[in-house]
Motif scaffolding. Structure first.
Motif, PDB file in Angstrom:
ATOM      1  N   GLU A 167      78.071  27.705  23.487  1.00 20.91           N
ATOM      2  CA  GLU A 167      77.220  28.437  24.419  1.00 20.91           C
ATOM      3  C   GLU A 167      75.954  27.634  24.726  1.00 20.91           C
ATOM      4  O   GLU A 167      75.631  26.662  24.034  1.00 20.91           O
ATOM      5  CB  GLU A 167      76.836  29.804  23.849  1.00 20.91           C
ATOM      6  CG  GLU A 167      75.933  29.738  22.628  1.00 20.91           C
ATOM      7  CD  GLU A 167      75.643  31.102  22.021  1.00 20.91           C
ATOM      8  OE1 GLU A 167      76.296  32.086  22.417  1.00 20.91           O
ATOM      9  OE2 GLU A 167      74.762  31.177  21.148  1.00 20.91           O
ATOM     10  N   ASN A 196      77.853  31.418  28.809  1.00 19.69           N
ATOM     11  CA  ASN A 196      76.481  31.261  29.316  1.00 19.69           C
ATOM     12  C   ASN A 196      76.005  29.827  29.112  1.00 19.69           C
ATOM     13  O   ASN A 196      74.957  29.566  28.503  1.00 19.69           O
ATOM     14  CB  ASN A 196      75.533  32.249  28.641  1.00 19.69           C
ATOM     15  CG  ASN A 196      75.742  33.663  29.138  1.00 19.69           C
ATOM     16  OD1 ASN A 196      76.545  34.401  28.566  1.00 19.69           O
ATOM     17  ND2 ASN A 196      75.064  34.041  30.199  1.00 19.69           N
ATOM     18  N   ASP A 204      71.860  25.372  38.086  1.00 13.93           N
ATOM     19  CA  ASP A 204      71.288  26.434  37.267  1.00 13.93           C
ATOM     20  C   ASP A 204      69.865  26.748  37.704  1.00 13.93           C
ATOM     21  O   ASP A 204      69.484  27.922  37.798  1.00 13.93           O
ATOM     22  CB  ASP A 204      71.316  26.024  35.788  1.00 13.93           C
ATOM     23  CG  ASP A 204      70.903  27.162  34.874  1.00 13.93           C
ATOM     24  OD1 ASP A 204      71.674  28.136  34.753  1.00 13.93           O
ATOM     25  OD2 ASP A 204      69.805  27.087  34.286  1.00 13.93           O
ATOM     26  N   ASN A 386      80.177  34.670  31.216  1.00 16.08           N
ATOM     27  CA  ASN A 386      78.736  34.901  31.300  1.00 16.08           C
ATOM     28  C   ASN A 386      78.396  36.372  31.171  1.00 16.08           C
ATOM     29  O   ASN A 386      78.984  37.207  31.870  1.00 16.08           O
ATOM     30  CB  ASN A 386      78.187  34.438  32.655  1.00 16.08           C
ATOM     31  CG  ASN A 386      77.990  32.950  32.744  1.00 16.08           C
ATOM     32  OD1 ASN A 386      78.956  32.201  32.870  1.00 16.08           O
ATOM     33  ND2 ASN A 386      76.744  32.511  32.684  1.00 16.08           N
ATOM     34  N   CYS A 393      70.959  30.825  31.198  1.00 12.57           N
ATOM     35  CA  CYS A 393      72.001  30.132  31.964  1.00 12.57           C
ATOM     36  C   CYS A 393      72.758  31.225  32.704  1.00 12.57           C
ATOM     37  O   CYS A 393      73.677  31.832  32.159  1.00 12.57           O
ATOM     38  CB  CYS A 393      72.934  29.334  31.048  1.00 12.57           C
ATOM     39  SG  CYS A 393      72.127  28.000  30.143  1.00 12.57           S
ATOM     40  N   ASN A 394      72.356  31.504  33.910  1.00 18.35           N
ATOM     41  CA  ASN A 394      72.801  32.720  34.597  1.00 18.35           C
ATOM     42  C   ASN A 394      74.202  32.605  35.180  1.00 18.35           C
ATOM     43  O   ASN A 394      74.694  31.506  35.459  1.00 18.35           O
ATOM     44  CB  ASN A 394      71.793  33.109  35.677  1.00 18.35           C
ATOM     45  CG  ASN A 394      71.779  32.121  36.839  1.00 18.35           C
ATOM     46  OD1 ASN A 394      72.539  32.258  37.793  1.00 18.35           O
ATOM     47  ND2 ASN A 394      70.917  31.100  36.751  1.00 18.35           N
ATOM     48  N   PHE A 395      74.830  33.753  35.372  1.00 17.53           N
ATOM     49  CA  PHE A 395      76.218  33.813  35.836  1.00 17.53           C
ATOM     50  C   PHE A 395      76.379  33.231  37.240  1.00 17.53           C
ATOM     51  O   PHE A 395      77.391  32.612  37.566  1.00 17.53           O
ATOM     52  CB  PHE A 395      76.739  35.260  35.811  1.00 17.53           C
ATOM     53  CG  PHE A 395      76.293  36.098  36.981  1.00 17.53           C
ATOM     54  CD1 PHE A 395      77.077  36.188  38.120  1.00 17.53           C
ATOM     55  CD2 PHE A 395      75.088  36.787  36.951  1.00 17.53           C
ATOM     56  CE1 PHE A 395      76.670  36.955  39.210  1.00 17.53           C
ATOM     57  CE2 PHE A 395      74.661  37.545  38.024  1.00 17.53           C
ATOM     58  CZ  PHE A 395      75.454  37.633  39.162  1.00 17.53           C
ATOM     59  N   ASN A 398      76.735  29.434  37.213  1.00 19.74           N
ATOM     60  CA  ASN A 398      78.038  28.987  36.714  1.00 19.74           C
ATOM     61  C   ASN A 398      79.144  29.241  37.730  1.00 19.74           C
ATOM     62  O   ASN A 398      80.075  28.440  37.861  1.00 19.74           O
ATOM     63  CB  ASN A 398      78.351  29.668  35.386  1.00 19.74           C
ATOM     64  CG  ASN A 398      77.639  29.009  34.217  1.00 19.74           C
ATOM     65  OD1 ASN A 398      76.902  28.045  34.389  1.00 19.74           O
ATOM     66  ND2 ASN A 398      77.844  29.528  33.029  1.00 19.74           N
ATOM     67  N   THR A 440      82.729  37.515  34.035  1.00 20.03           N
ATOM     68  CA  THR A 440      81.410  38.069  33.752  1.00 20.03           C
ATOM     69  C   THR A 440      81.578  39.253  32.810  1.00 20.03           C
ATOM     70  O   THR A 440      82.601  39.954  32.834  1.00 20.03           O
ATOM     71  CB  THR A 440      80.689  38.548  35.021  1.00 20.03           C
ATOM     72  OG1 THR A 440      81.401  39.655  35.601  1.00 20.03           O
ATOM     73  CG2 THR A 440      80.568  37.431  36.049  1.00 20.03           C
TER      74      THR A 440
END
Length: 445
Positions: A167, A196, A204, A386, A393-395, A398, A440
């Protein structure tokens, strides 16, 4: 006893080794009932002078045929024992720092899990020369060598399916190591999973401000100014060094998002400990809650502030922002716990993250695009997942990263469900590609 007898008989027949009996954990402090599965703690040779601490827990059932899963926490410079004792390990440390409770959702219910403290200087891992300057390339090679040593010590798992997971900065650790391992046919690599994770620094950073605006963290006035000064032809770059006004506006937005005291790992939960960018004098040492874990933009600015702290000559310890790590630090630094984990007396005190490693780490990989492409070409299975309210580290970033790979859809975006009190509930959403899945996870309050 039976394991030792088996190894003795096996050694008499085949030129091989078995699980190291000197690394067996016979008794785990803090547990009211000892586990039914075997687990081990010791050291793996990552190079001639680097020793990585590992904690290996066998699957509760049918361990001989279950996959071996490597877990790596991020940072860079944070310990994978946090994953074991506070996330998905078989037992979770309690708030008193004394007791452990069994985790009903432990990953070792279905797999054998190898927790590796990497790189040297992190947790109980060390280097003989005390040199902890490193980079992405060296860490991938050191992790690979440690894996080779693991399979030398545990040859009975050599043929098992093998997965690499992690992660946060594991978004870099995992695919770079996987590419290295993929070139070694003696390791039965089947796939990777990143939760994440930091997959692209630029994507990012750009996606974070979209996430922030649409969650009501930055206002419409600042957003309009960002659009005016940072965007062109529908594309925005909030880290473009050629646009000074954009950088100043973006720094304000990043600080509001990441430095304002909110829990950057769960937007809707309170910040349990030091906020990002906070420096706390604890008397005998200074605790630093470094924002550079999740924002290189804020991290570079914070180095100036940190330089003044290091001149105080007090020991500097790294704290993970918004997460109270007192219990796990108390537990792992108990004399009896170090003893059962086979940690030599001369090895440093355990910390959740290492300021020494983090401050000297050279980030070479800005994007793992090429690594993902190589792994996909070789048809390894890939899972990217995520939590939907994690800002570190946002969805969104990614998802953008995976879309940039230009790979074929297998199934459209759809919800996935779980059952609670007899009713099906939406647990998150799934996006499937040929041999890659993006998931998610809807975080519960």
């Amino acid at each position: 006893m039976y394991l030792g007898l088996f190894c003795t008989l096996l050694l008499g027949i085949l030129p091989t080794e078995c699980a190291p009996l000197t690394d067996v954990i016979d008794y785990m402090p803090g547990l009211s009932i000892q586990p039914s599965f075997r687990h081990y703690s010791g050291y793996l040779a990552a190079s001639d002078d680097k020793r990585f601490h590992y904690w290996f827990v066998e699957s509760e059932e049918e361990h001989s045929s279950r996959p071996v899963v490597l877990w790596l926490n991020g940072g860079p410079g944070c310990s994978s024992l946090a994953g074991l004792l506070t996330e998905h390990g078989p037992f979770l440390v309690q708030s008193d720092g004394e007791t452990l409770e069994y985790n009903p959702y432990s990953w070792n219910k279905i797999a054998n899990i190898l927790y590796l403290e990497s790189p040297a200087g992190v947790g109980f891992s060390y280097s003989d020369d005390k040199n902890y300057v490193t980079n992405d390339t060296e860490v991938a090679e050191n992790n690979y060598q440690a894996l080779k040593d693991f399979f030398r010590l545990f040859p009975e798992f050599q043929e098992n399916d093998f997965y690499i997971t992690g992660e946060s900065y594991g978004g870099v650790y995992v695919p770079t190591l996987a590419v290295r391992v993929s070139r070694d046919p003696s390791i039965n690599l089947k796939g990777i999973a990143v939760g994440n994770g930091l997959l692209s620094t630029e994507i990012d950073a750009n996606s974070l401000l979209y996430f922030s605006y649409y969650h009501g963290i930055i206002d419409s006035q600042l957003w309009s100014l960002l659009q005016l000064h940072c965007c062109e032809d529908g594309k925005c770059s909030f880290t473009d060094k050629k646009r000074l006004v954009c950088l100043l506006l973006a720094r304000k937005a990043y600080y509001t998002t990441m430095g304002g005291g909110m829990n950057i790992y769960n937007l809707y939960q309170p910040c349990a400990d030091g906020a990002p960018g906070q420096i706390r004098d604890n008397g005998d040492h200074v605790t630093v809650y470094h924002p550079g874990f999740f924002s290189p933009t804020l991290g570079s600015h914070f180095k100036e502030k940190l330089a003044n702290v290091t001149r105080s000559q007090k020991p500097v310890k790294m704290g993970v922002p918004c997460i109270n790590n007192t219990a796990i630090m108390t537990f792992l630094n108990k004399v009896e716990v170090r003893a059962v984990l086979h940690i030599p007396d001369e090895v440093q005190e355990w910390g959740i993250c290492s300021e020494t490693v983090f401050s000297q780490y050279e980030r070479e990989v800005e994007s793992v695009h090429n690594q993902f492409k190589e792994l996909l070409k070789k048809e390894y299975r890939i899972l990217v997942y995520n939590g939907d309210v994690d800002m570190a580290c946002n969805f969104l970033g990614n998802e953008w990263f995976l879309d940039s790979l230009n790979i074929t859809f297998k199934a459209n975006y759809r919800p996935w469900l779980y059952t609670e009190e007899g009713k099906k509930q939406i647990a998150g959403f799934v996006k499937e590609f040929s041999n890659l899945t993006f998931v998610t996870v809807k975080v519960r309050m």
